[in-house]
Design a protein around this motif. Structure first.
Motif, PDB file in Angstrom:
ATOM      1  N   ARG A  90       0.834  -1.206   0.000  1.00 52.44           N
ATOM      2  CA  ARG A  90       0.000   0.000   0.000  1.00 52.44           C
ATOM      3  C   ARG A  90       0.864   1.249   0.000  1.00 52.44           C
ATOM      4  N   ALA A  91       0.448   2.230  -0.783  1.00 56.24           N
ATOM      5  CA  ALA A  91       1.200   3.477  -0.883  1.00 56.24           C
ATOM      6  C   ALA A  91       1.232   4.229   0.435  1.00 56.24           C
ATOM      7  N   ASP A  92       0.179   4.069   1.261  1.00 55.97           N
ATOM      8  CA  ASP A  92       0.110   4.833   2.504  1.00 55.97           C
ATOM      9  C   ASP A  92       0.800   4.127   3.671  1.00 55.97           C
ATOM     10  N   VAL A  93       1.483   3.014   3.398  1.00 52.01           N
ATOM     11  CA  VAL A  93       2.258   2.332   4.445  1.00 52.01           C
ATOM     12  C   VAL A  93       3.689   2.162   3.946  1.00 52.01           C
ATOM     13  N   ASN A  94       4.550   3.079   4.359  1.00 53.06           N
ATOM     14  CA  ASN A  94       5.979   2.986   4.036  1.00 53.06           C
ATOM     15  C   ASN A  94       6.597   1.999   5.025  1.00 53.06           C
ATOM     16  N   ILE A  95       7.070   0.863   4.520  1.00 53.56           N
ATOM     17  CA  ILE A  95       7.554  -0.196   5.405  1.00 53.56           C
ATOM     18  C   ILE A  95       8.760   0.268   6.210  1.00 53.56           C
ATOM     19  N   TYR A  96       9.559   1.184   5.660  1.00 48.79           N
ATOM     20  CA  TYR A  96      10.692   1.701   6.426  1.00 48.79           C
ATOM     21  C   TYR A  96      10.211   2.597   7.571  1.00 48.79           C
ATOM     22  N   GLU A  97       9.103   3.309   7.345  1.00 49.06           N
ATOM     23  CA  GLU A  97       8.510   4.091   8.441  1.00 49.06           C
ATOM     24  C   GLU A  97       8.022   3.155   9.544  1.00 49.06           C
ATOM     25  N   VAL A  98       7.435   2.036   9.132  1.00 50.29           N
ATOM     26  CA  VAL A  98       7.010   1.038  10.116  1.00 50.29           C
ATOM     27  C   VAL A  98       8.220   0.566  10.919  1.00 50.29           C
ATOM     28  N   ASP A 150       1.570  11.450   4.247  1.00 53.20           N
ATOM     29  CA  ASP A 150       1.218  12.697   3.568  1.00 53.20           C
ATOM     30  C   ASP A 150       1.406  12.479   2.067  1.00 53.20           C
ATOM     31  N   PRO A 151       0.317  12.355   1.315  1.00 55.84           N
ATOM     32  CA  PRO A 151       0.439  12.073  -0.128  1.00 55.84           C
ATOM     33  C   PRO A 151       1.302  13.086  -0.859  1.00 55.84           C
ATOM     34  N   GLU A 152       1.142  14.370  -0.509  1.00 63.69           N
ATOM     35  CA  GLU A 152       1.913  15.404  -1.193  1.00 63.69           C
ATOM     36  C   GLU A 152       3.392  15.306  -0.865  1.00 63.69           C
ATOM     37  N   ALA A 153       3.703  15.060   0.417  1.00 61.50           N
ATOM     38  CA  ALA A 153       5.103  14.919   0.814  1.00 61.50           C
ATOM     39  C   ALA A 153       5.730  13.696   0.156  1.00 61.50           C
ATOM     40  N   ARG A 212       9.290  11.302  -3.959  1.00 58.20           N
ATOM     41  CA  ARG A 212       9.494  10.481  -5.152  1.00 58.20           C
ATOM     42  C   ARG A 212      10.034  11.315  -6.300  1.00 58.20           C
ATOM     43  N   ARG A 213       9.471  12.529  -6.443  1.00 58.22           N
ATOM     44  CA  ARG A 213       9.935  13.412  -7.509  1.00 58.22           C
ATOM     45  C   ARG A 213      11.393  13.806  -7.301  1.00 58.22           C
ATOM     46  N   ARG A 214      11.748  14.094  -6.043  1.00 55.01           N
ATOM     47  CA  ARG A 214      13.131  14.456  -5.740  1.00 55.01           C
ATOM     48  C   ARG A 214      14.087  13.317  -6.058  1.00 55.01           C
ATOM     49  N   ASN A 215      13.694  12.099  -5.666  1.00 62.15           N
ATOM     50  CA  ASN A 215      14.553  10.947  -5.926  1.00 62.15           C
ATOM     51  C   ASN A 215      14.679  10.667  -7.420  1.00 62.15           C
ATOM     52  N   MET A 216      13.563  10.838  -8.160  1.00 61.47           N
ATOM     53  CA  MET A 216      13.608  10.630  -9.611  1.00 61.47           C
ATOM     54  C   MET A 216      14.493  11.665 -10.283  1.00 61.47           C
TER      55      MET A 216
END
Length: 492
Positions: A344-352, A403-406, A411-415
Motif C-alpha cells: 500500500r502506498a500509505d504504508v511505508n515499510i521503512y517508516e514502520v 502525507d500524499p503530497e510529501a 518520489r519526484r526528488r529521488n527521480m
C-alpha cells in the motif's frame, strides 16, 4: 586519541564499566532483536559459558598439542554431516562463522578449477545469495555472475544455465536464502552442476541446523543436503540454530579429495612446517568445545523440541502479520526466516521499521523489495504477542502520518536525482551524492529515522557511490574521534 592508562584498574571497576556500557545496546534478552543473537535460554547460556571457558586458552591450530580439540571437532563434523545426509566419506572443518565457511568453499572451487586448467574461474550465484560470495570473489579473484530469482524468490535455474560457460567452476544455492527465507530448487541446480561437470555449494548457514528438524516435524522442506546428487559442499552455522557459542560454523565436502583444495601448506619457513585447514591460524578452542558440548547437551530430541516451539511461534507471527491491513509476509518461507512488505502506498515499510525501533525492536531493513527482516529463534517465543501488538500500532502510526503530497515530492526528488546523476560527469555525480547524504543527515553517522535515507539510497543509479557512502559510514563508526568521552574516566 585514547592512550593506554598508566595504572591498571580494579577488576570490579572495569567490569562495572562494561555492564554500564552494555545498557546502551539493544536488549536482546527480551526477544527484541530479530537478528544477530540466537538464545536457547539462560540455563543453556550458562552451560555454554562453562564449556567455552573450559578451553579458554587452548588453540586448535596444532592438533598434536591438543588432541582433545581434534577429537571434538571431528565428532561435531560427523554429527552434522550425518544430520545433513552425509556418509562415511563426508568431511569438514569448523570455522569462525558462515562467511569463513563460504570463503573456504569458494577457495576450494577455485583450486579445483585451476587443477583442471581453468586459470580464471567463475561462479554463478543467485541475487538472493549472501554477500559473502561477493567477498570471496573479491578476495580470491573469482569472477561472480549474479543471476535473477523467479517470482517466488527462488533461484532461477534457467538463468543459471544461461550464465554457465567453460570457466564456470561453481553453482551456488541457499537453504534457505536470507531475504525471504525460501529454499532454492537445489535438486535442479545440483543436477545442472552435475551435468556440466562442476561443483555445487549449498549455503545452509542459516538453515543447516534447523531444516532437518523442521522436516522431521512434518513441515514441507525441499531436498537440500548431501542426499541430493550433485551437491558437493555445504556450509552450516552452529552458532545460529545450533545455539552454539560464537563463532562456530561448518564447511563440509562430499569427499576428502575435494576438501584438500581448501588447505594451505608452507614447508620452507625457518619456523617449521606450517599447514592450516581454514582461513585463520589461531583457532580458539572454546568455540570448538562449546559446539561439541551443546550438540551433546541437546541431542536430536532437544533440537527437535526447540524447532517445534520456534515453528509454532513462526506460524503465529506469520499469520498475525498477514492479518494486519497493509502488510504481509511475501513468498513461502520454509522455516523461521521471513520478511515483511507493504503493498500500500500509505504504508511505508521503512517508516514502520522506524516506529518499531522507537518501541525498542531491532529489525534489519532490506531492499528489492523494500522490507523488514525477521529471523525467529527460541529467544523470540515469549515475545510474539507483544511484537504483533506493537507492529499493528507501528503500521497504524505510519498510515496516520502518511502525507500524499510529501510522498509525491520525495518520489519526484529521488527521480530527479536519479536522472541528474545519470547525465552528470562521474566526479560531479559523486559530489552531488555526497551532498545528498548530508541533507539526509548521514554525514555524521546513521540518522535516528532511516526511511528517507533508504528511499534516497535506492534511487541512486551509481552503486559505486552507494558503496562509498556505506564504507564512509562504517569508517566513521570505527574511529575513536577526538573528544570522545572515555568509557572509564581518566585518573588524576
Amino acid at each position: 586519541m585514547k592512550s593506554l592508562p598508566r595504572k591498571g584498574r580494579s577488576s570490579n571497576e572495569v567490569l562495572d564499566a562494561m555492564r554500564d556500557l552494555k545498557k546502551e545496546d539493544v536488549q536482546w534478552e527480551d526477544g527484541r532483536v530479530w537478528c544477530l543473537v540466537f538464545h536457547a535460554g539462560d540455563e543453556i547460556s550458562q552451560f555454554l559459558k562453562e564449556a567455552y571457558t573450559t578451553y579458554f586458552s587452548e588453540n586448535a591450530l596444532n592438533p598434536t598439542a591438543f588432541p582433545s580439540l581434534k577429537r571434538m571437532e571431528n565428532e561435531v563434523v560427523s554429527m552434522a554431516t550425518r544430520l545433513l545426509g552425509g556418509n562415511d566419506y563426508t568431511v569438514g572443518n569448523l570455522t569462525t562463522g558462515g562467511t569463513e565457511s563460504i570463503l573456504m568453499a569458494v577457495k576450494t572451487a577455485r583450486e579445483w578449477g585451476r587443477d583442471r586448467g581453468i586459470k580464471k574461474p567463475e561462479m554463478v550465484v543467485p541475487t538472493s545469495a549472501h554477500p559473502a560470495f561477493d567477498k570471496a570473489a573479491h578476495y580470491f579473484d573469482v569472477k561472480i555472475a549474479r543471476v535473477p530469482v523467479d517470482k517466488d524468490f527462488k533461484a532461477s535455474v534457467s538463468a543459471m544455465r544461461k550464465a554457465i560457460n567453460k570457466r564456470t567452476v561453481l553453482l551456488v544455492a541457499s537453504a534457505p536464502q536470507y531475504p525471504q527465507g525460501v529454499v532454492d530448487p537445489i535438486q535442479d541446480i545440483a543436477r545442472l552442476a552435475s551435468k556440466k561437470g562442476i561443483l555445487c555449494h549449498v549455503d545452509a548457514c542459516v538453515g543447516g541446523m534447523m531444516l532437518p528438524f523442521v522436516r522431521d516435524l512434518g513441515y514441507e522442506v525441499p531436498p537440500f543436503d548431501f542426499s541430493v546428487p550433485g551437491v558437493t559442499s555445504i556450509s552450516a552455522d552452529l552458532h545460529k540454530y545450533g545455539y552454539a557459542a560464537k563463532g562456530a560454523s561448518l564447511v563440509m565436502y562430499n569427499s576428502p579429495e575435494l576438501r584438500k583444495y581448501q588447505y594451505f601448506a608452507y614447508t620452507d619457513w625457518p619456523g617449521g612446517i606450517y599447514v592450516s585447514p581454514t582461513m585463520t591460524g589461531t583457532r580458539p578452542g572454546g568455540a570448538i568445545a562449546a559446539a561439541w558440548a551443546i550438540m551433546h547437551r541437546l541431542g536430536f530430541d532437544g533440537y527437535r523440541e526447540i524447532a517445534q516451539k520456534v515453528m509454532q511461534a513462526r506460524d503465529k507471527i506469520r499469520d498475525g502479520i498477514n492479518a494486519i491491513p497493509g502488510i504481509r509476509v511475501p513468498g513461502t518461507p520454509h522455516m523461521s526466516v521471513m520478511c515483511i512488505v507493504s503493498d500500500r502506498a500509505d504504508v511505508n515499510i521503512y517508516e514502520v521499521g522506524d516506529n518499531m525501533s522507537a518501541k525498542g525492536w531491532h529489525m534489519d531493513r532490506q531492499q528489492d523489495p523494500d522490507s523488514l527482516h525477521l529471523t525467529l529463534n527460541f529467544g523470540h517465543i515469549e515475545a510474539a504477542d507483544e511484537f504483533l501488538s506493537d507492529l499493528e500500532d507501528a503500521v497504524a502510526a505510519a498510515r496516520s502520518t502518511y502525507d500524499p503530497e510529501a510522498a509525491k515530492k520525495e518520489r519526484r526528488r529521488n527521480m530527479l536525482m536519479k536522472g541528474a546523476l545519470k547525465i552528470l560527469p562521474g566526479p560531479v555525480a559523486t559530489k552531488a551524492t555526497e551532498l545528498g547524504t548530508k541533507i539526509m543527515g548521514m554525514d555524521g553517522g546513521l540518522p535516528n529515522r532511516t526511511a528517507a535515507m533508504y528511499g534516497m539510497m535506492a534511487s541512486l543509479p551509481n552503486r559505486g557511490d552507494v558503496e562509498s557512502i556505506v564504507i564512509d559510514l562504517l569508517d566513521k563508526m570505527t574511529r575513536h574521534e577526538p573528544g570522545t568521552k572515555p568509557i572509564l574516566p581518566e585518573e588524576e
